[in-house]
Enzyme design. Structure first.
Site, PDB file in Angstrom:
ATOM      1  N   LYS A  52       0.845  -1.187   0.000  1.00 32.64           N
ATOM      2  CA  LYS A  52       0.000   0.000   0.000  1.00 32.64           C
ATOM      3  C   LYS A  52       0.887   1.246   0.000  1.00 32.64           C
ATOM      4  CE  LYS A  52      -3.885   1.737   2.851  1.00 32.64           C
ATOM      5  NZ  LYS A  52      -4.695   1.380   4.055  1.00 32.64           N
TER       6      LYS A  52
ATOM      7  N   SER B 295      -9.516   1.189   3.312  1.00 34.26           N
ATOM      8  CA  SER B 295      -8.733   2.028   2.422  1.00 34.26           C
ATOM      9  C   SER B 295      -7.671   1.269   1.638  1.00 34.26           C
ATOM     10  CB  SER B 295      -8.049   3.132   3.232  1.00 34.26           C
ATOM     11  OG  SER B 295      -7.115   2.584   4.160  1.00 34.26           O
TER      12      SER B 295
ATOM     13  N   SER C  81      -9.676  -1.283   7.376  1.00 31.69           N
ATOM     14  CA  SER C  81      -9.174  -1.068   6.019  1.00 31.69           C
ATOM     15  C   SER C  81      -8.528  -2.278   5.369  1.00 31.69           C
ATOM     16  CB  SER C  81      -8.186   0.104   6.007  1.00 31.69           C
ATOM     17  OG  SER C  81      -8.863   1.317   6.242  1.00 31.69           O
TER      18      SER C  81
END
Length: 418
Positions: A66, A143, A167
Site C-alpha cells: 500500500k 482504504s 481497512s
C-alpha cells in the site's frame, strides 16, 4: 495469463520465476493503462531476488505494498497530491519491506488507496476509484483497496495493506479474499500514520492455504505447522446485517461448526459507542499529524478526507473523555472474554459491495460498529470471505488476542474445508 498461487510459485525454477514476474509486471502496467482503475500506483518497482533467499518459501515472490509504506528511493504519496509528498523520496525501506527482503520476496508495485487511508470505500478523486474485481461499477472497499484488488483480480499472490478501523477487513470481505491485521505498531516503522495508536499492518491472499503459508513464513515456522485445538464464540448482530448477509454468514459459521451466540448483551451494547469513540479518537490523532499540512496544502486534500480530519480539532474535553472511557470498557470486555476463549467471530460488514453512488454515511457507520471494537482494543483479526453468490461476498472477522500465529493458523485449518 493464469495467476499462480504461492504454492505453485514454489515449484518454479529460477528462470521460470523471473519470466513469470516480468509478465506480471507487464500485466500491472496494462491494467493501469487499459482500465484506468487506479488500483495500482504508476510507480512500478523492480526488486531482484537475492542469492541468500532462494531456498526460502517466499523466495522471489512478487508482492505489492500500500502507498503508505516507504520504499527507498521512491516517494510515499498516500494516494494524495500534496506537493511536499510528490517531491521527496524515502531514504530507507519500511519495516515490512525489510522483513520481506529477509524472506526473499520482491516488491513490484505500490497500490492505490483512499487518500491518507481515511476511508472505507476505495474512492479517490485524484487517481480514480478502485473498482470491485468482479463488479467494476461497485466499490472494492478501502482504504487498502488497491492491495485487495491486486490479489482478488489475480495479478499478485500477496499484497500488504493497513487497517486502522477496518481497512484490511472490509476490502477482504467485499473482494472475497483472505486478510489479516496484526496489532498497532507491529512492523509499522516506515509507514505514514493515520491514527498511530490504531494503525496496524497486514496482508491479503486469495486462499486459506496461501494465508497459512505466508503466516508460517513470516514467523519462520515449518511449512505445515501442527495446530492446537482452539475455542471461541460467534456473534452476528442481526440488526446490523442485511438478510442475505446474515443468512450466508450463519450458514458458513454452521459449516465451520462455530458456536453461535444469539445475544451477547454487553458486547452488543458497546458496538455503537465503540463506533462513536473511534470517530473521536481517530480524527483527533489524524488532526495532530495533518494540521500543519492542512494549513499549507488544504486545497489539495480530498474534501471528504479533509472534513474527517478537521473534526479532530472540534471535540470537547468531555467527548474525548467519553471516548477514552469506551475504549477502556471494550478492552476490559475482551480481556475477560479471552480468559475463556481463543477467538471471537463477528461479521465485517452489513452487506456486500454497492455501486459507488449508493455508498452512504449510514453504511460507513454500520460497518464501523462491526469493526471498531477490535480496533479500540488493539486486537489482531483474520478475515475470511463469505460468498453470497458468484460475484458478491461479505466476511467474518476472527478476532484474537496476541500477534502470534497459533490462533490464525488453527482457524485457517478449519477454513480449508470450505
Amino acid at each position: 495469463m493464469k495467476p499462480l498461487t504461492i504454492n505453485e510459485w514454489q515449484a518454479l525454477d529460477a528462470n521460470s520465476r523471473s519470466d513469470w514476474r516480468q509478465r506480471i509486471e507487464a500485466e500491472l502496467s496494462d491494467c493501469i493503462e487499459i482500465t484506468n482503475t487506479s488500483a495500482f500506483s504508476r510507480r512500478t518497482l523492480e526488486r531482484t531476488e537475492s542469492e541468500s533467499s532462494r531456498n526460502q518459501v517466499l523466495s522471489g515472490l512478487p508482492y505489492a505494498v500500500k502507498d503508505l509504506f516507504n520504499l527507498a528511493g521512491h516517494p510515499t504519496h498516500a494516494s494524495s497530491i500534496l506537493p511536499i509528498l510528490l517531491e521527496r523520496s524515502a531514504s530507507e525501506d519500511a519495516a515490512i519491506v525489510q522483513r520481506m527482503q529477509q524472506l526473499g520476496g520482491c516488491c513490484v508495485a505500490k497500490t492505490q488507496m483512499n487518500e491518507f487511508a481515511y476511508g472505507l470505500s476505495g474512492e479517490n478523486p485524484h487517481y480514480g476509484d478502485c473498482p470491485h474485481p468482479k463488479l467494476p461499477d461497485c466499490l472494492s472497499g478501502g482504504s487498502s483497496s488497491g492491495s485487495a484488488y491486486a490479489v482478488a483480480a489475480g495479478y499478485l499472490p500477496l499484497a500488504f495493506g493497513t487497517d486502522t478501523g477496518g481497512s484490511i477487513r472490509l476490502p477482504s470481505a467485499w473482494c472475497g479474499i483472505y486478510g489479516i491485521r496484526w496489532t498497532p505498531g507491529y512492523y509499522m516503522q516506515g509507514a505514514m500514520p493515520l491514527a498511530q495508536s490504531f494503525d496496524t499492518m497486514g496482508w491479503f491472499t486469495r486462499t486459506a492455504d496461501e494465508m497459512a503459508t505466508v503466516i508460517a513464513a513470516w514467523f519462520e515456522l515449518e511449512a505445515s505447522p501442527h495446530t492446537s485445538p482452539i475455542s471461541g464464540r460467534a456473534f452476528f448482530p442481526q440488526h446490523l446485517l442485511t438478510p442475505e448477509s446474515h443468512k450466508a454468514t450463519v450458514q458458513l459459521a454452521e459449516k465451520l461448526e462455530l458456536t453461535i451466540e444469539q445475544d451477547m448483551p454487553r458486547l452488543s451494547a458497546l458496538l455503537e459507542p465503540c463506533q462513536l469513540a473511534f470517530n473521536v479518537l481517530q480524527s483527533q490523532e489524524a488532526y495532530q499529524f495533518h494540521h500543519e499540512w492542512l494549513e499549507k496544502y488544504g486545497a489539495n486534500y480530498d474534501p471528504k478526507v479533509k472534513a474527517r480530519i478537521l473534526r479532530g480539532q472540534a471535540w470537547t474535553e468531555a467527548e474525548v473523555q467519553t471516548a477514552q472511557d469506551t475504549r477502556l470498557q471494550i478492552r476490559n470486555w475482551f480481556d475477560a472474554y479471552f480468559c475463556e476463549h481463543d477467538y471471537l467471530a463477528m461479521p465485517i460488514c452489513p452487506g456486500p459491495t454497492l455501486p459507488v453512488d449508493q455508498a452512504s454515511p449510514k453504511l460507513r457507520e454500520q460497518t464501523l460498529q462491526l469493526t471498531t471494537a477490535a480496533s479500540l482494543a488493539g486486537l489482531p483479526a483474520l478475515s475470511v470471505p463469505v460468498w453470497i453468490d458468484s460475484t458478491r461476498s461479505v466476511g467474518i472477522q476472527f478476532i484474537f488476542k496476541d500477534p502470534t500465529p497459533t490462533v490464525p493458523l488453527a482457524l485457517l485449518d478449519l477454513c480449508k474445508s470450505i
